[in-house]
Design a protein around this motif. Structure first.
Motif, PDB file in Angstrom:
ATOM      1  N   ILE A   1      41.355  29.756 -49.125  1.00  0.00           N
ATOM      2  CA  ILE A   1      39.969  30.014 -49.535  1.00  0.00           C
ATOM      3  C   ILE A   1      39.510  31.365 -49.005  1.00  0.00           C
ATOM      4  N   THR A   2      39.821  31.639 -47.741  1.00  0.00           N
ATOM      5  CA  THR A   2      39.491  32.947 -47.160  1.00  0.00           C
ATOM      6  C   THR A   2      40.087  34.075 -47.988  1.00  0.00           C
ATOM      7  N   THR A   3      41.330  33.897 -48.411  1.00  0.00           N
ATOM      8  CA  THR A   3      42.024  34.930 -49.181  1.00  0.00           C
ATOM      9  C   THR A   3      41.426  35.087 -50.566  1.00  0.00           C
ATOM     10  N   MET A   4      41.134  33.984 -51.245  1.00  0.00           N
ATOM     11  CA  MET A   4      40.548  34.074 -52.590  1.00  0.00           C
ATOM     12  C   MET A   4      39.184  34.749 -52.555  1.00  0.00           C
ATOM     13  N   LEU A   5      38.409  34.459 -51.514  1.00  0.00           N
ATOM     14  CA  LEU A   5      37.084  35.072 -51.405  1.00  0.00           C
ATOM     15  C   LEU A   5      37.132  36.472 -50.799  1.00  0.00           C
ATOM     16  N   GLY A   6      38.285  36.847 -50.247  1.00  0.00           N
ATOM     17  CA  GLY A   6      38.403  38.163 -49.625  1.00  0.00           C
ATOM     18  C   GLY A   6      37.503  38.316 -48.419  1.00  0.00           C
TER      19      GLY A   6
END
Length: 685
Positions: free
Chosen positions: A628-633
């Motif tokens: 989730i952190t990665t998808m939201l940047g």
């Protein structure tokens, strides 16, 4: 199998709630690496019970809804049974028998009870016991005891309404009126003898107070309320998110204090502290549950190596790998008291210390743990360079039962050449160099900004730059255009194609001009199964889709790879991995297991769980959060939270509100689908 857990105490049973342990079968009541119940079997009129349904929504409570005998579509059962069990301070189970008939009924009920007091390593390896087991009956129940010299464990099984009790269980004659109900309560109290006859748990946590189910319920509610709230148009992701947070709550325990909790690695085999696992889970979960990071850092610092100890693979400055409390560790049949056989936990300790301070703004812990962080950085230079070539490598000191491979892929066959042959030792796997590079860069930041030591910071920066330059020269397999899995004892490339190189993007050690080729390999059919990236390429000599580290797909590994791809600008590739993991979670009720088989998605159409996978497993739960952190940047810039989202095509809306950090709370939103792009590599400030 059905599990009920609270910290590192857990029960694993069959679908009716029964426990019938057999060699190498990890069922029973376990606490601190000892099995306290190996038999817990309920019968009515000599018949086993069959499950209708179960309620296991809370990790510490499970209800089984059962009927005696076989279930038939032609005959309605006239008796039903509810087994309501709870793990708080003790293990309790309430039996409720209900007569649905209009006639009175008399039933013969029996609960068979036994304990083999097996150490978890004995369960795993099907080894016999060395001590003596006794059972003593009193008017309240059965006291089961195990003694081997000074090693002493007990389980006291008591009952609220004892009718008949013997050394193997409890018997009841239950008279039920028409539509009547009968209840009885059982309690299992465990005793773990430590120094001076005190319970080990009280020695570790003198201020420990007894917990009740209401306490656990409130604690879980507070844990979930403190975490950011996720809303999106992808039900599978929401289910996965809340399941992951709940599992992380269940897996926490207090190894050295009354209050500080950090994550166990996974059920059933690894319900204890692992240095590497606890660090990675803390990193994965920083924007969501940052409170586990500081206890992890302090506990690891407290147990940091101080001497040379071949049996435990201990060295000055080294961060521990695994801590056990069981019989085999107590009698030094295993070196886990604690064991230091990992080469990655030490640099990762510095990585977590820096990342935690960046997210939370907590510089006090950086000052507090300065000697420990310096000791870890010193270990990299003084003890890890076994080949004399400036790279972190490993070779076990304990040649009897130490780990042969001391990277995250720590099974014996995980490091091999392309043809499947095995290199000698010492070995320097590629991701270890990335972790060391990252640790030096982060140590430099801490030294300059917090410790006030500019000379030390400059030295670490020079060493990091030198390491990166040498690494990209020595580990790059030119003819295959990927990074080698490792360097062998002679400094030659171990040339297998593996997922390890994804960690090089996460740590930032890969040169920018090599990143695109690494990304292409990671998402190629040879490595990418459709669910995620395999640990080893399909054409490599040791490839096996159901091999632990030689072909299976690990959610933890994939979350790190996705974060690394995004760091170098390959956001669409990261999104492909994320949606693969989200799709896989649907088949496991939102809970990603430790590993799934590496079969092509088109071949099986559903993810096949690795045969002995832990579930839940902490860094698989953490994988969801990092994805989730990665998808939201999500990223920290000074005292601000910034976002740069790229969602998979299947997801068009994600809202993560009240994200925790040094800014207090902030919200992150992602809408729609951006066009495919290639960005310049993004670097952390």
């Amino acid at each position: 199998m059905v599990s009920t857990m609270n910290g590192n105490t857990f029960v694993v049973s069959d679908g009716s709630g029964d426990v019938q342990a057999s060699p190498s079968h990890p069922v029973g009541l376990f606490s601190f690496d000892t099995r306290f119940l190996s038999r817990w079997v309920l019968t009515i009129d000599g018949q086993r019970l069959n499950p209708l349904s179960k309620d296991d929504l809370e990790h510490f409570e499970t209800k089984f809804f059962l009927v005696p005998g076989e279930v038939s579509p032609y005959l309605d059962p006239d008796v039903s049974v509810i087994r309501a069990r709870c793990l708080s301070e003790d293990f309790t189970e309430r039996l409720t028998i209900i007569n649905h008939s209009h006639q009175p009924r008399t039933l013969s009920l029996r609960l068979d009870v036994a304990s083999d007091f097996a150490d978890l390593f004995e369960v795993k390896d099907a080894q016999p016991k060395s001590g003596q087991i006794t059972a003593v009956v009193d008017r309240r129940g059965i006291r089961l005891r195990y003694t081997r010299r000074a090693f002493h464990r007990e389980a006291y099984v008591s009952c609220s309404d004892v009718q008949q009790v013997d050394e193997t269980g409890f018997s009841f004659e239950v008279a039920l009126e028409s539509s009547g109900l009968w209840e009885v309560d059982f309690r299992v109290e465990t005793l773990i003898h430590g120094a001076h006859g005190r319970d080990l748990r009280e020695s570790l946590a003198p201020r420990r107070r007894r917990t009740r189910p209401a306490d656990l319920r409130g604690e879980l509610s507070q844990w979930l309320d403190r975490a950011p709230h996720l809303a999106c148009d992808e039900d599978r992701l929401e289910r996965m998110y809340w399941r992951s947070l709940t599992d992380l709550a269940a897996l926490r325990y207090s190894p050295l204090s009354a209050t500080d909790k950090l994550p166990c690695a996974g059920l059933p085999w690894f319900m204890t502290m692992f240095g590497r696992d606890s660090i990675f889970v803390s990193l994965q979960s920083l924007p969501y549950v940052p409170e586990i990071a500081a206890p992890t850092l302090r506990t690891l610092a407290q147990m940091q190596g101080t001497v040379l100890d071949d049996f435990r693979d201990e060295e000055p400055g080294k961060i521990m790998h695994e801590l056990r409390y069981g019989e085999s560790s107590g009698f030094e049949q295993q070196p886990h008291s604690p064991y230091y056989g990992s080469a990655d936990a030490t640099p990762l300790f510095v990585v977590l210390l820096d990342e935690y301070s960046r997210w939370t703004g907590d510089t006090e812990i950086v000052r507090e743990l300065e000697p420990d962080a310096r000791g870890a950085l010193a270990w990299i230079d003084a003890w890890s360079d076994l080949q004399g070539n400036g790279y972190v490598s490993y070779q076990r000191r304990n040649t009897v039962n130490g780990l042969e491979n001391q990277c995250w892929k720590d099974s014996p066959d995980s490091v091999s050449y392309r043809d499947g042959s095995m290199p000698g030792v010492p070995r320097a796997t590629c991701e270890l160099q990335g972790y060391a590079f990252d640790a030096k860069k982060r140590g430099a930041r801490l030294a300059r900004e917090v410790w006030g030591d500019a000379d030390y910071a400059s030295r670490l920066e020079r060493e990091a730059a030198d390491l990166k330059a040498r690494f990209n020269r020595d580990f790059w397999v030119e003819e295959r255009e990927h990074f080698a899995l490792a360097l062998d004892a002679d400094g030659r490339q171990v040339d297998a194609l593996s997922s390890n190189m994804g960690h090089l993007l996460w740590s930032g050690i890969a040169d920018d001009d090599k990143a695109a080729r690494v990304a292409r390999h990671l998402l190629s059919p040879e490595l990418f199964s459709g669910w995620g990236v395999r640990t080893l390429g399909m054409r490599e000599g040791r490839y096996n889709p159901v091999g632990y580290h030689v072909g299976a797909v690990w959610p933890f590994d994939n979350s790190i790879i996705a974060a690394g791809l995004a760091r170098y600008g390959f956001r669409d590739e990261a999104a492909r991995i994320a949606i693969g993991m989200i799709a896989a979670s649907e088949f496991f009720a939102g809970r990603l297991p430790e590993a799934i088989a590496g079969y092509d998605r088109e071949l099986t159409r559903y993810p096949v769980e690795y045969p002995t996978a832990c579930s839940p497993q902490a860094w698989s739960s953490g994988a969801c959060l990092l994805l989730i952190t990665t998808m939201l940047g999500l990223e920290v810039h000074g005292d601000r939270l910034v976002t740069d989202p790229v969602l998979p095509e299947e997801i068009t809306r994600v809202e993560l509100t009240e994200v925790l950090g040094r800014w207090g709370r902030a919200d992150a939103f992602a809408r729609g689908r951006t066009a495919p792009r290639r960005e310049p590599p993004r670097r952390r400030p």
